[in-house]
Design a protein around this motif. Structure first.
Motif, PDB file in Angstrom:
ATOM      1  N   GLU A 356      -3.548  -7.904   8.635  1.00  4.62           N
ATOM      2  CA  GLU A 356      -3.553  -6.400   8.912  1.00  4.62           C
ATOM      3  C   GLU A 356      -4.274  -5.531   7.880  1.00  4.62           C
ATOM      4  OE1 GLU A 356      -0.046  -4.782  10.506  1.00  4.62           O
ATOM      5  OE2 GLU A 356       0.183  -6.597  12.145  1.00  4.62           O
ATOM      6  N   GLU A 357      -4.975  -4.605   8.470  1.00  7.63           N
ATOM      7  CA  GLU A 357      -5.594  -3.507   7.395  1.00  7.63           C
ATOM      8  C   GLU A 357      -4.415  -3.107   6.667  1.00  7.63           C
ATOM      9  OE1 GLU A 357      -8.838  -1.045   8.549  1.00  7.63           O
ATOM     10  OE2 GLU A 357      -7.775   0.794   7.863  1.00  7.63           O
ATOM     11  N   ARG A 358      -3.216  -2.675   6.879  1.00 15.78           N
ATOM     12  CA  ARG A 358      -2.527  -1.961   6.288  1.00 15.78           C
ATOM     13  C   ARG A 358      -1.958  -2.941   4.958  1.00 15.78           C
ATOM     14  NH1 ARG A 358       2.468  -0.435   9.958  1.00 15.78           N
ATOM     15  NH2 ARG A 358       0.946  -0.397  11.351  1.00 15.78           N
ATOM     16  N   ASP A 359      -2.280  -4.200   5.205  1.00 17.33           N
ATOM     17  CA  ASP A 359      -1.741  -5.122   4.034  1.00 17.33           C
ATOM     18  C   ASP A 359      -3.022  -5.168   3.119  1.00 17.33           C
ATOM     19  OD1 ASP A 359       0.536  -5.743   5.259  1.00 17.33           O
ATOM     20  OD2 ASP A 359      -0.547  -7.141   6.442  1.00 17.33           O
ATOM     21  N   LEU A 360      -4.174  -4.593   3.438  1.00 19.90           N
ATOM     22  CA  LEU A 360      -5.361  -4.749   2.590  1.00 19.90           C
ATOM     23  C   LEU A 360      -5.919  -3.332   1.703  1.00 19.90           C
ATOM     24  CD1 LEU A 360      -7.239  -6.976   4.817  1.00 19.90           C
ATOM     25  CD2 LEU A 360      -6.227  -7.711   2.681  1.00 19.90           C
ATOM     26  N   MET A 361      -5.214  -2.375   2.302  1.00 20.61           N
ATOM     27  CA  MET A 361      -5.456  -1.030   1.696  1.00 20.61           C
ATOM     28  C   MET A 361      -4.130  -0.425   1.321  1.00 20.61           C
ATOM     29  SD  MET A 361      -8.606   0.726   4.036  1.00 20.61           S
ATOM     30  CE  MET A 361      -9.824  -0.033   4.611  1.00 20.61           C
ATOM     31  N   SER A 362      -4.428   0.650   0.373  1.00 20.08           N
ATOM     32  CA  SER A 362      -3.352   1.328  -0.307  1.00 20.08           C
ATOM     33  C   SER A 362      -3.269   2.812   0.499  1.00 20.08           C
ATOM     34  CB  SER A 362      -3.423   1.781  -1.638  1.00 20.08           C
ATOM     35  OG  SER A 362      -4.456   2.680  -1.765  1.00 20.08           O
ATOM     36  N   TYR A 363      -4.135   3.051   1.354  1.00 18.83           N
ATOM     37  CA  TYR A 363      -4.224   4.324   2.078  1.00 18.83           C
ATOM     38  C   TYR A 363      -4.071   5.607   1.305  1.00 18.83           C
ATOM     39  CZ  TYR A 363      -4.702   1.669   6.577  1.00 18.83           C
ATOM     40  OH  TYR A 363      -5.084   0.930   7.615  1.00 18.83           O
ATOM     41  N   PHE A 492      -0.293 -17.136   1.987  1.00 21.99           N
ATOM     42  CA  PHE A 492       0.134 -16.243   1.276  1.00 21.99           C
ATOM     43  C   PHE A 492       0.611 -14.746   2.212  1.00 21.99           C
ATOM     44  CE2 PHE A 492      -3.096 -17.540  -2.358  1.00 21.99           C
ATOM     45  CZ  PHE A 492      -2.129 -18.528  -2.562  1.00 21.99           C
ATOM     46  N   GLU A 493       1.872 -14.531   2.020  1.00 24.88           N
ATOM     47  CA  GLU A 493       2.338 -13.432   2.745  1.00 24.88           C
ATOM     48  C   GLU A 493       2.179 -12.197   1.919  1.00 24.88           C
ATOM     49  OE1 GLU A 493       3.288 -13.498   5.887  1.00 24.88           O
ATOM     50  OE2 GLU A 493       3.078 -15.609   6.082  1.00 24.88           O
ATOM     51  N   PRO A 494       1.683 -11.028   2.809  1.00 24.78           N
ATOM     52  CA  PRO A 494       1.802  -9.907   2.148  1.00 24.78           C
ATOM     53  C   PRO A 494       3.118  -9.280   1.407  1.00 24.78           C
ATOM     54  CG  PRO A 494       0.630  -9.641   4.201  1.00 24.78           C
ATOM     55  CD  PRO A 494       1.235 -11.164   3.926  1.00 24.78           C
ATOM     56  N   GLY A 495       2.966  -8.810   0.196  1.00 21.12           N
ATOM     57  CA  GLY A 495       4.084  -8.511  -0.440  1.00 21.12           C
ATOM     58  C   GLY A 495       4.619  -9.346  -1.529  1.00 21.12           C
ATOM     59  N   THR A 496       4.337 -10.538  -1.625  1.00 20.86           N
ATOM     60  CA  THR A 496       4.645 -11.390  -2.360  1.00 20.86           C
ATOM     61  C   THR A 496       3.778 -11.616  -3.600  1.00 20.86           C
ATOM     62  OG1 THR A 496       3.104 -13.362  -1.420  1.00 20.86           O
ATOM     63  CG2 THR A 496       5.297 -13.113  -0.528  1.00 20.86           C
ATOM     64  N   PRO A 497       4.034 -12.390  -4.749  1.00 15.19           N
ATOM     65  CA  PRO A 497       3.225 -12.314  -5.822  1.00 15.19           C
ATOM     66  C   PRO A 497       2.107 -13.078  -5.890  1.00 15.19           C
ATOM     67  CG  PRO A 497       5.583 -12.596  -6.501  1.00 15.19           C
ATOM     68  CD  PRO A 497       5.558 -12.705  -4.894  1.00 15.19           C
ATOM     69  N   GLU A 498       2.308 -14.131  -4.926  1.00 18.04           N
ATOM     70  CA  GLU A 498       1.260 -14.984  -4.665  1.00 18.04           C
ATOM     71  C   GLU A 498      -0.044 -14.291  -3.778  1.00 18.04           C
ATOM     72  OE1 GLU A 498       4.690 -17.355  -5.201  1.00 18.04           O
ATOM     73  OE2 GLU A 498       4.091 -15.689  -3.700  1.00 18.04           O
ATOM     74  N   PHE A 499       0.273 -13.131  -3.059  1.00 22.52           N
ATOM     75  CA  PHE A 499      -0.757 -12.623  -2.082  1.00 22.52           C
ATOM     76  C   PHE A 499      -1.333 -11.538  -3.041  1.00 22.52           C
ATOM     77  CE2 PHE A 499      -1.872  -8.780   0.034  1.00 22.52           C
ATOM     78  CZ  PHE A 499      -2.525  -9.343   1.040  1.00 22.52           C
ATOM     79  N   GLN A 500      -0.610 -10.911  -3.987  1.00 21.39           N
ATOM     80  CA  GLN A 500      -0.938  -9.912  -4.893  1.00 21.39           C
ATOM     81  C   GLN A 500      -2.097 -10.310  -5.811  1.00 21.39           C
ATOM     82  OE1 GLN A 500      -0.284  -6.331  -4.066  1.00 21.39           O
ATOM     83  NE2 GLN A 500      -2.125  -6.259  -5.616  1.00 21.39           N
ATOM     84  N   ALA A 501      -1.718 -11.484  -6.424  1.00 21.72           N
ATOM     85  CA  ALA A 501      -2.759 -12.092  -7.219  1.00 21.72           C
ATOM     86  C   ALA A 501      -3.840 -12.397  -6.933  1.00 21.72           C
ATOM     87  CB  ALA A 501      -1.936 -13.572  -8.020  1.00 21.72           C
ATOM     88  N   ALA A 502      -3.819 -13.090  -5.435  1.00 17.77           N
ATOM     89  CA  ALA A 502      -5.087 -13.545  -4.818  1.00 17.77           C
ATOM     90  C   ALA A 502      -6.013 -12.060  -4.524  1.00 17.77           C
ATOM     91  CB  ALA A 502      -4.686 -14.079  -3.569  1.00 17.77           C
ATOM     92  N   PHE A 503      -5.130 -11.140  -4.038  1.00 21.82           N
ATOM     93  CA  PHE A 503      -5.605  -9.872  -3.846  1.00 21.82           C
ATOM     94  C   PHE A 503      -6.441  -9.309  -4.888  1.00 21.82           C
ATOM     95  CE2 PHE A 503      -5.591  -5.380  -3.481  1.00 21.82           C
ATOM     96  CZ  PHE A 503      -6.120  -5.085  -2.491  1.00 21.82           C
TER      97      PHE A 503
END
Length: 930
Positions: A356-363, A492-503
């Motif tokens: 979802e877009e809300r997982d990819l933007m700080s807004y 990689f689930e949003p909110g996890t360190p793995e997701f954040q590192a990939a992001f």
């Protein structure tokens, strides 16, 4: 601090003038009236009691000018020291008595302008019910504002709009406020502080005869206050909340300060600082983009639960899709699954699971703007003024083009040097931009998915699990469910360190094969010159002028095909205008203009304009006008030089030197059409998109034909307009009427056209290219070209303003807009008219309901319309929006407090499919000394 220090320097006063300024109609004193020595920067303002004291080193005789917004300027001759003056100002009969410059590049009453003009001044800005003056522009007749985000709003008139809106020009103190690389007018994200706005003038329709390329659909002029004429320190503090169902309630802050001081008759300076911080409107439109729309823009239903090839509008990464039987056949040919097993796999397209877009933007919405100018008058008056003006801005916003872009730490700087006098100006400026940490959310999601598990592995696991489930006795739905669950293992689930590192890794990588960041350090250089011969030639007013522009595209290959260094190209133009008045009292005004423009990649173009305006009535308050003019628009930087993988299609500009420079990334070839086993990769050039492609609509219809896409050329419009402005007496009621009607005919309308390019074969010459279509060995390009369709638009507007019930302001306006287009003549063309057929706007208020208290209410209604863009086509529902404000002045502390709200009904609405739904906004502001 520097201004205050200079302000403390004393000057020997030789002459003192005292006086009082009153309203000629009511006899009441007028606080805040401007008093200045004619043609000089020496002046003061009346106090709360309408009185003033002016001390100056000038020795009489000289002339005082007394002015105030909404009143006619008066002049008083000063003949001695200690003279006392009493001045009565007469209120303008109508707002149409205000002076504008933009219509003819010469001062004239709006009433007598040869073309339609809309205007907003500091008085209107103070009275607006919108959260900012820029939002308040939407209350003007015929104006649309499309909301990309909280901080990025796009102004348009007379249709054919997108968020980029390249057919509408916005000038801030004479400087083009568009992003030179991304091609959108950036609204007020990095524009002008509200405290520094003097006037906003807006010309709907073609204006190329005086303003050149891209003044095609309209042009807006934002002019700031002079430090000679508007001195002092002004402060504005505004805060409030935005309220949206998806985002909840969030605070926002908007703070401005302006400092200006004239150190002498010759030198003045000013500085402005504006800061805005808030939360964007969350975009949560999850309709199925894969299913698309009907021609009327109605959505065809589909969700992830009902469509295994689901592609949610504000979900990204699920654009990656493939036919799983084709995957099974490849696995079978490689011996990974048994022979014949592919027959058990359905021929069905499956998409990866997106984010979802809300997982990819700080807004986070943010804007920081600084502006400053140094103004020098060598002769101590306005015969010559030299201005150095610099503007800097950095901010976060959201831009929706082909994809949704998180504009993060975007930086823009403009520097201008201008020489201007009564009859001329010469200016040059440079625009520098830096995309900062901006990125494409679609590719962010795609490559976060691929960082975890590449597409071949994901689809291979899906097919393997589906096959096992089927062999184990599961039905098709159950097998699909277990296949997605298996392929998704370890996601990689949003909110996890793995997701954040990939992001973090993906959004800092400019290679769209692995990342999503876009780089841009493009520059624009521009020069303007104009001279008016009014003091040399007396039988008519002549003007001549010209402009030069150079683009230097520098995206390091992330947007344009500038892999080996910046791409430079030039545009220039020259123009002349003659204006002659005839008949008794100069009641008939004839204006003729012509301009010639030439761009590096295109033939030259002439743009003429002819208009007649007649001022009837005893006080010239019955005005009729008619005009014929042409406009043109050069293809944008992206139309010519883009080279970008946008996910659903490759975008490739059609400048001749761009076609061979662009190559796609390696693309997978099945090989079946060439009689080989296994897989291979190939690349496709930009030239193939234009010279060896099928029209996308013909492939969809099952009868492929060659596209034969011509290279893009400038588009043109021929515009006819008639209008009336005047005062109408309805009994004792005086009503201001502003009526106009127009008809536009377009030629070579610039349009993106989707084509399908086969990996092998020559389109139209043999069957190999058709085999490529059957085997899925092709890719989609968006090309830039011109439509051969016959396209016309027409419309009308009427504005009525009056005072009722002993001084209440009442305004009502209506706008009608329509276009003609034979879709069958060019089925691949989307005109993107993008404006409602009917709009109604109502204003009601009184700035002085009782002492120091006023209010204003704005109501807007529009009907539904079809929005077309490369992001999505859909119907935008009709809406009614209510804004209101109350304000209270405390003259003793030079303060105005305002409490207001936008969209008070709370009915959320969309400006376009895919943007955040616009909720309500409530604010409280405190403005000092403005």
């Amino acid at each position: 601090m520097v201004f205050i220090a200079f302000a403390s320097l004393s000057m020997g006063a030789q002459t003192t003038i005292t006086g009082v300024v009153k309203d000629a109609k009511t006899g009441e004193t007028l606080p805040g009236a401007n008093i200045k020595i004619s043609r000089k920067a020496v002046g003061t303002n009346t106090d709360f009691d309408g009185k003033f004291v002016l001390t100056t080193t000038d020795v009489p005789p000289f002339t005082l000018e007394i002015s105030m917004l909404g009143f006619k300027t008066e002049k008083v001759e000063i003949t001695k020291n200690n003279q006392e003056v009493a001045v009565s100002l007469t209120e303008n009969e109508t707002s149409l008595d205000e002076i504008v410059v933009s219509a003819s590049r010469t001062p004239e009453r709006i009433m007598e302008s040869p073309v339609t003009v809309e205007r907003m001044d500091t008085r209107a800005i103070k009275n607006t019910s919108a959260p900012s003056f820029y939002d308040g522009l939407e209350n003007l007749k015929g104006v649309d504002i499309n909301t990309n985000s909280l901080t990025f709003k796009s102004v348009n008139t007379r249709g054919f709009a997108t968020f980029a809106n390249t057919r509408f020009m916005q000038l801030v103190d004479g400087m083009d406020n568009s992003s030179p690389a991304l091609n959108f007018a950036i609204g007020n994200l990095l524009g002008m502080s509200e405290l520094d706005v003097k006037t906003v003038e807006l010309l709907p329709g073609a204006s190329s005869a005086l303003y050149g390329a891209n003044a095609f659909n309209g042009i807006m002029f934002m002019t700031s206050k002079s430090p000679f004429d508007d001195q002092g320190i002004s402060v504005s503090v505004k805060g409030g909340i935005t309220s949206q169902e998806a985002a909840g309630n969030n605070e926002f802050y908007d703070m401005n300060i302006r400092m200006a001081y004239a150190f002498s008759d010759k030198f003045a300076a000013k500085a402005t600082l504006a800061y805005l911080d808030g939360t964007e409107w969350f975009a949560t439109d999850y309709r199925n983009n894969r299913e698309g729309t009907s021609l009327e823009g109605d959505y065809i239903a589909g969700t992830r639960e009902t469509d295994r090839n689901y592609d949610g509008l504000n979900i990204y990464g699920d654009e990656v899709s493939t036919n799983i039987r084709g995957v099974a056949q490849t696995l079978e040919s490689l011996g990974i699954i048994p022979n014949g097993a592919s027959a058990l796999i359905p021929s069905e397209n499956i998409s990866r699971t997106g984010y979802e877009e809300r997982d990819l933007m700080s807004y986070e919405a943010k804007s920081v703007k600084f502006g400053g100018s140094l103004n020098y008058r060598p002769f101590g008056d306005d015969r010559l003024e030299i201005i150095w003006n610099s503007k800097f801005g950095v901010g976060n916003t959201i831009y929706q083009g082909t994809n949704r872009y998180n504009i993060q730490d975007f930086y823009l700087a403009q520097h201008k040097l201008e020489f201007r006098g009564k009859n001329f100006f010469v200016r040059g400026y440079v625009t520098n931009e830096d995309a900062g940490n901006s990125y494409d959310t679609r590719f962010a999601a795609i490559n976060i998915n691929r960082a975890w598990k590449d597409d071949n592995t994901w689809f291979g696991e899906y097919v393997g699990a589906y096959l096992q489930g089927t062999l184990g006795g599961l039905n098709s739905d159950q097998a699909h469910a277990i296949a997605r669950q298996t392929a998704e293992t370890g996601r990689f689930e949003p909110g996890t360190p793995e997701f954040q590192a990939a992001f973090d890794r993906v959004t800092s990588d400019p290679d769209l094969v692995t990342g999503s960041k876009f780089q841009d350090q493009t520059k624009l250089y521009h020069g303007d010159v104009n001279y008016n011969f009014q003091d040399v030639i007396d039988w008519a007013e002549f003007q001549v002028g010209g402009s030069y522009r150079r683009y230097s595209l520098n995206s390091n290959g992330s947007i344009f095909t500038d892999y080996d260094g910046p791409i430079d190209y030039d545009e220039y133009g020259v123009y002349t205008q003659m204006q002659k008045k005839f008949l008794e009292d100069d009641r008939l005004k004839f204006t003729a203009s012509i301009r010639y423009d030439k761009a590096q990649n295109f033939d030259g173009n002439f743009s003429p304009r002819v208009s007649l305006a007649y001022a009837g009535g005893e006080n010239k308050n019955q005005n009729f006008r008619a005009s014929f003019q042409t406009g043109f628009r050069n293809p944008t930087t992206q139309d010519q030089y883009i080279g970008l993988n946008a996910g659903r299609a490759y975008l490739v500009g059609s400048a001749p030197d761009n076609l061979d420079r662009y190559q796609t990334q390696p693309l997978l070839v099945s090989g079946f059409g060439q009689g080989i086993l296994g897989t291979a990769t190939t690349t496709v050039s930009g030239r193939a998109a234009y010279e060896n492609s099928f029209a996308a609509s013909s492939v969809t219809a099952g009868a492929p034909v060659a596209a034969n896409v011509p290279l893009v050329a400038p588009e043109k419009v021929t515009a006819y307009e008639v209008g009336y402005r005047g005062l109408v007496n309805a009994g004792s009621q005086r009503i201001t009427v502003d009526l106009s009607a127009y008809y536009n005919s377009y030629e070579d309308f610039i349009a993106g056209k989707n084509v399908i390019t086969p990996f092998y074969g020559t389109v139209g010459d043999n069957s190999l290219s058709l085999a490529a279509l059957q085997n899925g060995d092709f890719t989609v390009f968006q090309t830039y070209t011109n439509s051969a369709a016959d396209i016309n638009s027409y419309g009308a507007s009427i504005g009525l303003n009056t005072k009722i019930l002993n001084g209440f302001d009442l305004g009502l306006n209506y706008t009608y807009a329509k276009f003609d287009f034979d879709r069958a003549s060019d089925p691949d063309f989307e005109p993107s008219f993008n404006t409602p057929e009917h709009k109604v706007k109502l204003q009601f208020g009184k700035p002085d309901l009782f002492e120091n208290f006023g209010f204003n209410i704005n109501l807007r209604w529009q009907d539904e319309y079809l929005w077309e863009s490369t992001f999505m086509d859909a119907t935008i529902e009709g809406r009614t929006v209510l804004d209101a404000q109350i304000n209270y002045s405390i003259p003793s502390i030079k303060s105005v407090f305002k409490l207001g709200g936008a969209n008070l009904t709370g009915q959320e609405y969309l400006s376009a499919p895919g943007v955040g739904a616009i909720g309500s906004q409530y604010y409280l502001s405190w403005t000092i000394n403005n």
